[in-house]
Motif scaffolding. Structure first.
Motif, PDB file in Angstrom:
ATOM      1  N   PRO A  51       6.839  39.418  64.961  1.00 19.03           N
ATOM      2  CA  PRO A  51       6.848  39.382  66.429  1.00 19.03           C
ATOM      3  C   PRO A  51       5.673  38.564  66.978  1.00 19.03           C
ATOM      4  O   PRO A  51       4.582  38.565  66.399  1.00 19.03           O
ATOM      5  N   PRO A  52       5.880  37.845  68.103  1.00 21.57           N
ATOM      6  CA  PRO A  52       4.877  36.904  68.606  1.00 21.57           C
ATOM      7  C   PRO A  52       3.473  37.481  68.776  1.00 21.57           C
ATOM      8  O   PRO A  52       2.490  36.846  68.376  1.00 21.57           O
ATOM      9  N   VAL A  53       3.347  38.659  69.391  1.00 25.12           N
ATOM     10  CA  VAL A  53       2.001  39.214  69.608  1.00 25.12           C
ATOM     11  C   VAL A  53       1.333  39.543  68.280  1.00 25.12           C
ATOM     12  O   VAL A  53       0.153  39.261  68.079  1.00 25.12           O
ATOM     13  N   HIS A  54       2.083  40.110  67.347  1.00 28.42           N
ATOM     14  CA  HIS A  54       1.538  40.408  66.026  1.00 28.42           C
ATOM     15  C   HIS A  54       1.183  39.113  65.281  1.00 28.42           C
ATOM     16  O   HIS A  54       0.196  39.059  64.541  1.00 28.42           O
ATOM     17  N   ALA A  55       1.999  38.068  65.496  1.00 30.76           N
ATOM     18  CA  ALA A  55       1.721  36.785  64.861  1.00 30.76           C
ATOM     19  C   ALA A  55       0.408  36.198  65.396  1.00 30.76           C
ATOM     20  O   ALA A  55      -0.414  35.683  64.625  1.00 30.76           O
ATOM     21  N   MET A  56       0.200  36.273  66.701  1.00 30.87           N
ATOM     22  CA  MET A  56      -1.036  35.767  67.295  1.00 30.87           C
ATOM     23  C   MET A  56      -2.244  36.541  66.771  1.00 30.87           C
ATOM     24  O   MET A  56      -3.273  35.952  66.415  1.00 30.87           O
ATOM     25  N   ALA A  57      -2.110  37.861  66.706  1.00 30.72           N
ATOM     26  CA  ALA A  57      -3.216  38.695  66.247  1.00 30.72           C
ATOM     27  C   ALA A  57      -3.541  38.421  64.780  1.00 30.72           C
ATOM     28  O   ALA A  57      -4.709  38.304  64.391  1.00 30.72           O
ATOM     29  N   THR A  58      -2.510  38.308  63.958  1.00 29.10           N
ATOM     30  CA  THR A  58      -2.701  38.063  62.534  1.00 29.10           C
ATOM     31  C   THR A  58      -3.266  36.672  62.302  1.00 29.10           C
ATOM     32  O   THR A  58      -4.084  36.452  61.404  1.00 29.10           O
ATOM     33  N   ASN A  59      -2.841  35.715  63.128  1.00 24.44           N
ATOM     34  CA  ASN A  59      -3.374  34.359  63.022  1.00 24.44           C
ATOM     35  C   ASN A  59      -4.870  34.345  63.313  1.00 24.44           C
ATOM     36  O   ASN A  59      -5.634  33.592  62.687  1.00 24.44           O
ATOM     37  N   LYS A  60      -5.321  35.165  64.257  1.00 23.57           N
ATOM     38  CA  LYS A  60      -6.746  35.246  64.561  1.00 23.57           C
ATOM     39  C   LYS A  60      -7.535  35.820  63.376  1.00 23.57           C
ATOM     40  O   LYS A  60      -8.673  35.420  63.122  1.00 23.57           O
ATOM     41  N   PHE A 193     -15.322  30.003  65.487  1.00 23.29           N
ATOM     42  CA  PHE A 193     -15.434  31.283  64.793  1.00 23.29           C
ATOM     43  C   PHE A 193     -15.712  32.400  65.795  1.00 23.29           C
ATOM     44  O   PHE A 193     -15.108  33.478  65.731  1.00 23.29           O
ATOM     45  N   ALA A 194     -16.592  32.142  66.749  1.00 26.23           N
ATOM     46  CA  ALA A 194     -16.908  33.144  67.771  1.00 26.23           C
ATOM     47  C   ALA A 194     -15.677  33.509  68.583  1.00 26.23           C
ATOM     48  O   ALA A 194     -15.391  34.692  68.829  1.00 26.23           O
ATOM     49  N   THR A 195     -14.905  32.500  69.008  1.00 26.86           N
ATOM     50  CA  THR A 195     -13.729  32.783  69.833  1.00 26.86           C
ATOM     51  C   THR A 195     -12.660  33.523  69.032  1.00 26.86           C
ATOM     52  O   THR A 195     -11.971  34.394  69.562  1.00 26.86           O
ATOM     53  N   ASN A 196     -12.535  33.179  67.754  1.00 28.16           N
ATOM     54  CA  ASN A 196     -11.553  33.869  66.910  1.00 28.16           C
ATOM     55  C   ASN A 196     -11.909  35.343  66.725  1.00 28.16           C
ATOM     56  O   ASN A 196     -11.046  36.221  66.810  1.00 28.16           O
ATOM     57  N   VAL A 197     -13.176  35.612  66.454  1.00 21.32           N
ATOM     58  CA  VAL A 197     -13.616  36.990  66.212  1.00 21.32           C
ATOM     59  C   VAL A 197     -13.425  37.846  67.455  1.00 21.32           C
ATOM     60  O   VAL A 197     -12.930  38.980  67.382  1.00 21.32           O
ATOM     61  N   ALA A 198     -13.823  37.317  68.608  1.00 19.45           N
ATOM     62  CA  ALA A 198     -13.688  38.084  69.848  1.00 19.45           C
ATOM     63  C   ALA A 198     -12.229  38.426  70.122  1.00 19.45           C
ATOM     64  O   ALA A 198     -11.888  39.562  70.472  1.00 19.45           O
ATOM     65  N   SER A 199     -11.348  37.434  69.952  1.00 16.41           N
ATOM     66  CA  SER A 199      -9.929  37.666  70.183  1.00 16.41           C
ATOM     67  C   SER A 199      -9.363  38.650  69.162  1.00 16.41           C
ATOM     68  O   SER A 199      -8.560  39.523  69.501  1.00 16.41           O
ATOM     69  N   LYS A 208      -2.441  45.381  66.995  1.00 14.85           N
ATOM     70  CA  LYS A 208      -1.470  44.304  66.843  1.00 14.85           C
ATOM     71  C   LYS A 208      -1.628  43.517  65.537  1.00 14.85           C
ATOM     72  O   LYS A 208      -0.773  42.685  65.208  1.00 14.85           O
ATOM     73  N   THR A 209      -2.699  43.742  64.787  1.00  9.99           N
ATOM     74  CA  THR A 209      -2.998  42.912  63.621  1.00  9.99           C
ATOM     75  C   THR A 209      -2.297  43.424  62.369  1.00  9.99           C
ATOM     76  O   THR A 209      -2.345  44.616  62.062  1.00  9.99           O
ATOM     77  N   MET A 210      -1.685  42.528  61.618  1.00 10.89           N
ATOM     78  CA  MET A 210      -1.088  42.845  60.325  1.00 10.89           C
ATOM     79  C   MET A 210      -2.115  42.522  59.245  1.00 10.89           C
ATOM     80  O   MET A 210      -2.306  41.366  58.881  1.00 10.89           O
ATOM     81  N   TRP A 211      -2.777  43.529  58.746  1.00 10.63           N
ATOM     82  CA  TRP A 211      -3.955  43.325  57.897  1.00 10.63           C
ATOM     83  C   TRP A 211      -3.612  42.765  56.522  1.00 10.63           C
ATOM     84  O   TRP A 211      -4.352  41.936  55.984  1.00 10.63           O
ATOM     85  N   LEU A 212      -2.522  43.189  55.942  1.00 11.11           N
ATOM     86  CA  LEU A 212      -2.150  42.683  54.622  1.00 11.11           C
ATOM     87  C   LEU A 212      -1.814  41.197  54.685  1.00 11.11           C
ATOM     88  O   LEU A 212      -2.338  40.388  53.911  1.00 11.11           O
ATOM     89  N   VAL A 213      -0.957  40.841  55.604  1.00  6.89           N
ATOM     90  CA  VAL A 213      -0.566  39.441  55.765  1.00  6.89           C
ATOM     91  C   VAL A 213      -1.782  38.585  56.117  1.00  6.89           C
ATOM     92  O   VAL A 213      -2.029  37.531  55.518  1.00  6.89           O
ATOM     93  N   GLY A 214      -2.564  39.066  57.094  1.00  4.84           N
ATOM     94  CA  GLY A 214      -3.738  38.313  57.512  1.00  4.84           C
ATOM     95  C   GLY A 214      -4.769  38.184  56.406  1.00  4.84           C
ATOM     96  O   GLY A 214      -5.429  37.149  56.266  1.00  4.84           O
ATOM     97  N   GLY A 215      -4.911  39.231  55.593  1.00  4.48           N
ATOM     98  CA  GLY A 215      -5.879  39.184  54.500  1.00  4.48           C
ATOM     99  C   GLY A 215      -5.505  38.164  53.448  1.00  4.48           C
ATOM    100  O   GLY A 215      -6.362  37.414  52.954  1.00  4.48           O
ATOM    101  N   ILE A 216      -4.230  38.122  53.088  1.00  2.00           N
ATOM    102  CA  ILE A 216      -3.777  37.140  52.098  1.00  2.00           C
ATOM    103  C   ILE A 216      -3.925  35.719  52.640  1.00  2.00           C
ATOM    104  O   ILE A 216      -4.380  34.806  51.939  1.00  2.00           O
ATOM    105  N   MET A 217      -3.574  35.535  53.895  1.00  2.00           N
ATOM    106  CA  MET A 217      -3.740  34.212  54.501  1.00  2.00           C
ATOM    107  C   MET A 217      -5.210  33.844  54.627  1.00  2.00           C
ATOM    108  O   MET A 217      -5.578  32.669  54.523  1.00  2.00           O
ATOM    109  N   ALA A 218      -6.075  34.848  54.834  1.00  2.00           N
ATOM    110  CA  ALA A 218      -7.506  34.584  54.955  1.00  2.00           C
ATOM    111  C   ALA A 218      -8.074  33.982  53.679  1.00  2.00           C
ATOM    112  O   ALA A 218      -8.938  33.094  53.724  1.00  2.00           O
TER     113      ALA A 218
END
Length: 264
Positions: A51-60, A193-199, A208-218
């Motif tokens: 979903p778009p909001v989760h995608a934005m959050a995970t992208n951050k 980096f500052a703007t990403n962390v704040a968001s 809204k963050t998907m931690w598993l997906v975001g962690g692997i992408m990180a």
């Protein structure tokens, strides 16, 4: 459907996770050089039916790790120059946090006009930019208004929308503060980096963050960011300038296509 919520747990097919890792690896490298990595990662997350909001959050989440890696790599190599980043870093944090909160309550349709104009302007600026001496030149805007107005303004944009933020910071450093391209790009990574962390913090508070997906992408993003920072240290302005132009034009075409403004 790839993305599911099952008793609070996120489920994504292993093949999709591997593909997202690969996309983040490439995006991290591009982002470290010129910005615009979100042009690759956000559509990839959406294509994975997140979903778009989760995608934005995970992208951050993934981009926070990528920009941190590239910023620290460039700083260790001395590419950022002897500059105090504390004040602009804090202003970038504040601007992004306000933007992330605000976007949830306002109509953002005005961005459909602002974004393509700004992206086209940055591309034209770097195409037409004459060869500069290998030193900083006289700034067009004093440090205080730059830190207190321009930096949080770009931060607000990143929190509310996002594409091209690194390129915006680079262009602002060159055009308004008279910086050389390589230091401007290195400092842009720190501010991004500052703007990403704040968001990310605002999105995380909202769950809204998907931690598993975001962690692997990180992991992919950090690896790519290291390689990108290494490329900048070796290629310098000759590498940054054309990639900024390509990424801005790429983001512009993608944005116009998503808005249905292109005939194909």
């Amino acid at each position: 459907m790839v993305y599911l919520k099952n008793r609070g747990m996120e489920t994504v097919a292993p093949a999709v996770l591997l593909a997202l890792f690969a996309v983040a690896l490439i995006a991290g490298s591009v982002d470290a050089i010129a910005g615009g990595g979100g042009l690759l990662t956000l559509p990839a997350l959406l294509l994975a039916q997140i979903p778009p909001v989760h995608a934005m959050a995970t992208n951050k989440l993934q981009s926070s790790f990528g920009t941190f890696t590239s910023a620290m790599s460039m700083r260790r190599k001395g590419l950022a120059g002897p500059v105090d980043m504390q004040a602009p870093f804090l202003f970038a944090l504040a601007g992004s946090a306000v933007g992330t909160v605000t976007v949830q309550f306002i109509d953002t349709r005005a961005l459909t006009v602002v974004v393509p104009v700004v992206l086209a302007g940055i591309a034209i600026y770097f195409i037409a930019m004459p060869k500069r001496p290998d030193r900083d030149v006289e700034p067009r805007l004093a440090l205080a208004p730059y830190n207190s107005l321009v930096v949080p303004g770009i931060g607000f944009y990143d929190g509310a929308f996002g594409p091209g933020t690194g390129s915006f910071f680079t262009a602002a450093g060159v055009s308004l503060r008279g910086q050389r391209l390589v230091p401007a790009s290195a400092q842009a990574r720190m501010l991004n980096f500052a703007t990403n962390v704040a968001s990310l913090v605002v999105f995380a508070i909202g769950g809204k963050t998907m931690w598993l997906v975001g962690g692997i992408m990180a992991v992919g993003s950090m690896s790519g960011a290291y390689l990108g920072a290494l490329a900048v240290s070796r290629g310098g302005a000759r590498l940054i300038r054309p990639i900024v132009v390509v990424m801005c034009l790429g983001m512009l075409v993608q944005y116009l296509w998503r808005q249905g403004w292109l005939p194909f």
